[in-house]
Design a protein around this motif. Structure first.
Motif, PDB file in Angstrom:
ATOM      1  N   TYR A  36       0.908  -1.260   0.442  1.00  0.00           N
ATOM      2  CA  TYR A  36       0.147   0.065  -0.592  1.00  0.00           C
ATOM      3  C   TYR A  36       0.418   1.466  -0.452  1.00  0.00           C
ATOM      4  O   TYR A  36       2.392   1.309   0.025  1.00  0.00           O
ATOM      5  CB  TYR A  36      -1.243  -0.322   0.771  1.00  0.00           C
ATOM      6  CG  TYR A  36       0.064  -0.413   2.543  1.00  0.00           C
ATOM      7  CD1 TYR A  36       0.031   1.325   3.093  1.00  0.00           C
ATOM      8  CD2 TYR A  36      -0.277  -1.136   2.911  1.00  0.00           C
ATOM      9  CE1 TYR A  36       0.773   1.491   4.230  1.00  0.00           C
ATOM     10  CE2 TYR A  36       0.897  -0.703   4.468  1.00  0.00           C
ATOM     11  CZ  TYR A  36       0.918   0.107   4.983  1.00  0.00           C
ATOM     12  OH  TYR A  36       1.700   0.259   6.328  1.00  0.00           O
ATOM     13  N   CYS A  37       0.047   2.138  -0.250  1.00  0.00           N
ATOM     14  CA  CYS A  37       1.324   3.330  -0.455  1.00  0.00           C
ATOM     15  C   CYS A  37      -0.096   4.600   0.069  1.00  0.00           C
ATOM     16  O   CYS A  37      -1.095   4.604  -0.229  1.00  0.00           O
ATOM     17  CB  CYS A  37       1.634   4.323  -0.960  1.00  0.00           C
ATOM     18  SG  CYS A  37       0.408   4.341  -2.539  1.00  0.00           S
ATOM     19  N   LEU A  44       3.340  11.572  -0.744  1.00  0.00           N
ATOM     20  CA  LEU A  44       3.273  10.271   0.232  1.00  0.00           C
ATOM     21  C   LEU A  44       3.911  10.533   0.948  1.00  0.00           C
ATOM     22  O   LEU A  44       5.475  10.713   1.480  1.00  0.00           O
ATOM     23  CB  LEU A  44       4.339   9.488  -1.184  1.00  0.00           C
ATOM     24  CG  LEU A  44       4.179   8.138  -0.578  1.00  0.00           C
ATOM     25  CD1 LEU A  44       3.387   7.662  -0.829  1.00  0.00           C
ATOM     26  CD2 LEU A  44       5.731   7.608  -1.842  1.00  0.00           C
ATOM     27  N   TRP A  47       4.228   3.817   3.392  1.00  0.00           N
ATOM     28  CA  TRP A  47       4.336   3.242   2.096  1.00  0.00           C
ATOM     29  C   TRP A  47       5.021   1.296   2.339  1.00  0.00           C
ATOM     30  O   TRP A  47       5.464   1.227   3.794  1.00  0.00           O
ATOM     31  CB  TRP A  47       4.928   3.381   1.047  1.00  0.00           C
ATOM     32  CG  TRP A  47       6.741   3.454   0.875  1.00  0.00           C
ATOM     33  CD1 TRP A  47       7.198   2.332   0.890  1.00  0.00           C
ATOM     34  CD2 TRP A  47       7.347   4.363   1.664  1.00  0.00           C
ATOM     35  NE1 TRP A  47       8.117   2.663   1.276  1.00  0.00           N
ATOM     36  CE2 TRP A  47       8.990   4.286   1.127  1.00  0.00           C
ATOM     37  CE3 TRP A  47       6.745   5.809   1.908  1.00  0.00           C
ATOM     38  CZ2 TRP A  47       9.719   4.652   1.430  1.00  0.00           C
ATOM     39  CZ3 TRP A  47       8.142   6.789   2.285  1.00  0.00           C
ATOM     40  CH2 TRP A  47       8.847   6.361   2.198  1.00  0.00           C
ATOM     41  N   SER A  49       5.312  -3.063   1.372  1.00  0.00           N
ATOM     42  CA  SER A  49       5.345  -4.054   0.285  1.00  0.00           C
ATOM     43  C   SER A  49       6.020  -5.350   1.347  1.00  0.00           C
ATOM     44  O   SER A  49       6.823  -5.265   1.688  1.00  0.00           O
ATOM     45  CB  SER A  49       6.340  -4.119  -0.830  1.00  0.00           C
ATOM     46  OG  SER A  49       6.331  -4.599  -1.593  1.00  0.00           O
TER      47      SER A  49
END
Length: 126
Positions: A36-37, A44, A47, A49
């Motif tokens: 997700y971010c 931004l 984040w 992963s």
């Protein structure tokens, strides 16, 4: 400078999150990778992963686990902003590219085949 994160000054205080997952992407364990971010205005700010801890039985389950992780992060960020005296007035939008996962989040009836992700469903709705 070419590979850094750009933070832009803005008066926008909305939070938007995007989530995605690959279903059974690891060829050895068949575990999915979710990510997700999160954007605060145009910037931004968070984040992630990582590989999911269990094997998902469907692409909808893998995607929904990714959404649940994004919602958990957004909930934490919203609480942090409240503590920093910068509460967010608007609801946070979390985008997901899987129609089944979106349907699960909107459907109030739990089907027998989705009981294994029932806790994630309740968490995202709340």
């Amino acid at each position: 400078m070419d590979f850094g994160l750009s933070l832009h000054a803005s008066t926008a205080t909305d939070i938007v999150a995007y989530s995605d997952a690959d279903w059974a992407g690891c060829p050895d364990t068949r575990r999915s990778t979710s990510g997700y971010c999160v954007y605060f205005g145009p910037s931004l700010i968070s984040w992630s992963s990582k590989r999911q801890p269990t094997v998902s039985r469907s692409s909808a389950e893998a995607e929904y686990r990714a959404v649940a992780n994004a919602v958990a992060e957004v909930s934490w960020l919203r609480q942090l902003l409240v503590e920093l005296s910068c509460p967010v007035a608007k609801a946070t939008v979390v985008y997901c590219d899987n129609v089944s996962a979106v349907y699960l989040s909107a459907n109030t009836v739990h089907h027998r085949c989705t009981k294994h992700i029932e806790l994630d469903i309740h968490f995202v709705r709340e």
